[in-house]
Design a protein around this motif. Structure first.
Motif, short mmCIF file in Angstrom:
data_model
loop_
_atom_site.label_atom_id
_atom_site.label_comp_id
_atom_site.label_asym_id
_atom_site.label_seq_id
_atom_site.Cartn_x
_atom_site.Cartn_y
_atom_site.Cartn_z
N ILE A 98 53.19 75.07 99.73
CA ILE A 98 52.95 76.48 99.46
C ILE A 98 53.82 77.30 100.42
O ILE A 98 53.86 76.99 101.62
CB ILE A 98 51.47 76.83 99.67
CG1 ILE A 98 50.60 75.98 98.74
CG2 ILE A 98 51.22 78.32 99.43
CD1 ILE A 98 49.12 76.12 99.00
N PRO A 99 54.46 78.32 99.94
CA PRO A 99 55.29 79.14 100.83
C PRO A 99 54.44 80.16 101.56
O PRO A 99 53.33 80.48 101.16
CB PRO A 99 56.24 79.82 99.86
CG PRO A 99 55.44 79.97 98.61
CD PRO A 99 54.54 78.76 98.55
N ALA A 100 54.98 80.69 102.65
CA ALA A 100 54.31 81.77 103.35
C ALA A 100 54.58 83.11 102.66
O ALA A 100 53.76 84.01 102.71
CB ALA A 100 54.78 81.83 104.80
N LEU A 101 55.73 83.19 102.02
CA LEU A 101 56.12 84.42 101.33
C LEU A 101 56.63 84.05 99.94
O LEU A 101 56.41 82.94 99.47
CB LEU A 101 57.22 85.13 102.13
CG LEU A 101 56.85 85.56 103.54
CD1 LEU A 101 58.09 86.03 104.28
CD2 LEU A 101 55.79 86.66 103.51
N LEU A 102 57.30 84.95 99.31
CA LEU A 102 57.91 84.67 98.02
C LEU A 102 59.06 83.68 98.19
O LEU A 102 59.64 83.57 99.26
CB LEU A 102 58.43 85.96 97.39
CG LEU A 102 57.41 87.04 97.09
CD1 LEU A 102 58.10 88.29 96.55
CD2 LEU A 102 56.36 86.55 96.12
N VAL A 103 59.36 82.96 97.12
CA VAL A 103 60.49 82.04 97.14
C VAL A 103 61.54 82.49 96.14
O VAL A 103 61.21 83.03 95.08
CB VAL A 103 60.06 80.59 96.84
CG1 VAL A 103 59.11 80.08 97.90
CG2 VAL A 103 59.44 80.49 95.46
N SER A 104 62.80 82.27 96.50
CA SER A 104 63.88 82.60 95.58
C SER A 104 64.31 81.38 94.77
O SER A 104 64.82 81.53 93.65
CB SER A 104 65.08 83.16 96.35
OG SER A 104 65.50 82.25 97.35
N GLU A 105 64.09 80.20 95.32
CA GLU A 105 64.41 78.96 94.63
C GLU A 105 63.19 78.07 94.73
O GLU A 105 62.87 77.57 95.80
CB GLU A 105 65.63 78.27 95.25
CG GLU A 105 66.90 79.09 95.20
CD GLU A 105 67.47 79.21 93.80
OE1 GLU A 105 68.26 80.13 93.56
OE2 GLU A 105 67.08 78.38 92.93
N TRP A 106 62.53 77.80 93.64
CA TRP A 106 61.26 77.10 93.69
C TRP A 106 61.41 75.67 94.20
O TRP A 106 60.46 75.11 94.73
CB TRP A 106 60.61 77.06 92.30
CG TRP A 106 61.26 76.13 91.32
CD1 TRP A 106 62.23 76.44 90.42
CD2 TRP A 106 61.00 74.72 91.17
NE1 TRP A 106 62.60 75.33 89.71
CE2 TRP A 106 61.86 74.26 90.13
CE3 TRP A 106 60.15 73.82 91.77
CZ2 TRP A 106 61.87 72.93 89.71
CZ3 TRP A 106 60.15 72.49 91.36
CH2 TRP A 106 61.02 72.06 90.34
N ASP A 107 62.60 75.10 94.05
CA ASP A 107 62.78 73.69 94.41
C ASP A 107 63.49 73.52 95.76
O ASP A 107 64.00 72.43 96.05
CB ASP A 107 63.54 72.95 93.32
CG ASP A 107 64.87 73.59 92.98
OD1 ASP A 107 65.63 72.98 92.20
OD2 ASP A 107 65.15 74.70 93.47
N ASP A 108 63.52 74.58 96.56
CA ASP A 108 64.12 74.49 97.90
C ASP A 108 63.00 74.25 98.91
O ASP A 108 62.25 75.18 99.22
CB ASP A 108 64.87 75.78 98.20
CG ASP A 108 65.47 75.78 99.59
OD1 ASP A 108 66.09 76.79 99.95
OD2 ASP A 108 65.33 74.77 100.32
N PRO A 109 62.88 73.05 99.47
CA PRO A 109 61.76 72.77 100.37
C PRO A 109 61.76 73.63 101.63
O PRO A 109 60.70 73.83 102.21
CB PRO A 109 61.92 71.28 100.69
CG PRO A 109 63.33 70.95 100.37
CD PRO A 109 63.73 71.86 99.27
N SER A 110 62.92 74.13 102.03
CA SER A 110 62.97 74.94 103.25
C SER A 110 62.24 76.26 103.11
O SER A 110 61.95 76.94 104.10
CB SER A 110 64.43 75.19 103.65
OG SER A 110 65.07 76.08 102.75
N GLN A 111 61.93 76.66 101.88
CA GLN A 111 61.24 77.92 101.66
C GLN A 111 59.72 77.78 101.65
O GLN A 111 59.01 78.75 101.45
CB GLN A 111 61.71 78.53 100.33
CG GLN A 111 63.21 78.86 100.32
CD GLN A 111 63.60 79.72 99.13
OE1 GLN A 111 62.86 80.56 98.67
NE2 GLN A 111 64.83 79.50 98.66
#
Length: 125
Positions: A98-111
């Protein structure tokens, strides 16, 4: 405190099915993207699927589209990954994130900020 707990992994034969569960506490999952990633030995962590909050998606990796289905039970604060027609190449540790904020790329684990401990999926004859 946010907690993410995966379950449901196991050893299955090619063509069989498994359902993974991601139980979340500490936040309301309706307000967040929830994603599944997997990591095979010696490989990078890759995005498998994600469920969004605002009508976009769900999202699937090309390798699992048509075989895996992601769903969310808001009442139980749980996200499921139904995996059908499993293949040996689906083997790996599956993580819910789960991200802390919005994600720009759903499959980027760094987000992603919150991660579970993972559950092992092994597909072998």
């Amino acid at each position: 405190q946010v907690q993410v707990v995966e379950s449901g992994g196991g050893l299955v034969r090619p063509g069989e099915s498994l359902r993974l569960s991601c139980a979340v506490s500490g936040i309301t999952i309706d307000y967040y993207v929830v994603a599944w990633f997997r990591q095979a030995p010696g490989e990078e962590r890759e995005g498998v699927s994600a469920v969004s909050t605002i009508g976009a998606g769900p999202f699937y990796a090309d390798s699992v589209r048509g075989r895996f289905t992601i769903s969310r039970d808001s009442a139980k604060e749980t996200v499921y990954l139904q995996m059908d027609s499993l293949k040996p190449e689906d083997t790996g540790v599956y993580y819910c994130a789960i991200p802390a904020l919005l994600v720009s790329e759903w499959d980027d684990p760094s987000q992603y900020h919150y991660w579970g401990q993972g559950t092992q999926v092994t597909v072998s004859s």
